[in-house]
Enzyme design. Structure first.
Site, PDB file in Angstrom:
ATOM      1  N   MET A  76       0.855  -1.178   0.000  1.00 29.89           N
ATOM      2  CA  MET A  76       0.000   0.000   0.000  1.00 29.89           C
ATOM      3  C   MET A  76       0.900   1.239   0.000  1.00 29.89           C
ATOM      4  O   MET A  76       1.518   1.566   1.000  1.00 29.89           O
ATOM      5  CB  MET A  76      -0.895  -0.022   1.238  1.00 29.89           C
ATOM      6  N   PRO A  77       1.004   1.932  -1.122  1.00 32.46           N
ATOM      7  CA  PRO A  77       1.797   3.160  -1.171  1.00 32.46           C
ATOM      8  C   PRO A  77       1.135   4.270  -0.343  1.00 32.46           C
ATOM      9  O   PRO A  77      -0.078   4.470  -0.414  1.00 32.46           O
ATOM     10  CB  PRO A  77       1.797   3.534  -2.649  1.00 32.46           C
ATOM     11  N   VAL A  78       1.968   4.954   0.437  1.00 27.69           N
ATOM     12  CA  VAL A  78       1.498   6.084   1.241  1.00 27.69           C
ATOM     13  C   VAL A  78       2.351   7.286   0.872  1.00 27.69           C
ATOM     14  O   VAL A  78       3.578   7.245   0.985  1.00 27.69           O
ATOM     15  CB  VAL A  78       1.619   5.786   2.757  1.00 27.69           C
TER      16      VAL A  78
END
Length: 69
Positions: free
Chosen positions: A1-3
């Site tokens: 999950m890219p943040v």
């Protein structure tokens, strides 16, 4: 999950930030292959007096530049 955590100087409109979030999400999905629903973006508005370059706040630099004009 890219943040993604984005710092911006205060003053951008809600529409500008929404456009930025759409474009960043698209860039992440194209670059990393992550589904858009997995991309998280946090935007932090920051006053110009809370960021300094060379020990002088951006606000003070802008104020000084305006005084010279």
């Amino acid at each position: 999950m890219p943040v993604l955590h984005v710092y911006l100087f205060e003053g951008r409109t809600v529409e500008q930030k929404a456009n930025l979030m759409r474009n960043l999400t698209q860039a992440v999905t194209e670059s990393l292959g992550s589904p858009a629903q997995n991309v998280r973006i946090m935007i932090q508005d920051m006053p110009k007096y809370n960021y300094a370059v060379g020990g002088v706040s951006v606000q003070a630099r802008e104020d000084a530049a305006r005084e010279k004009q």
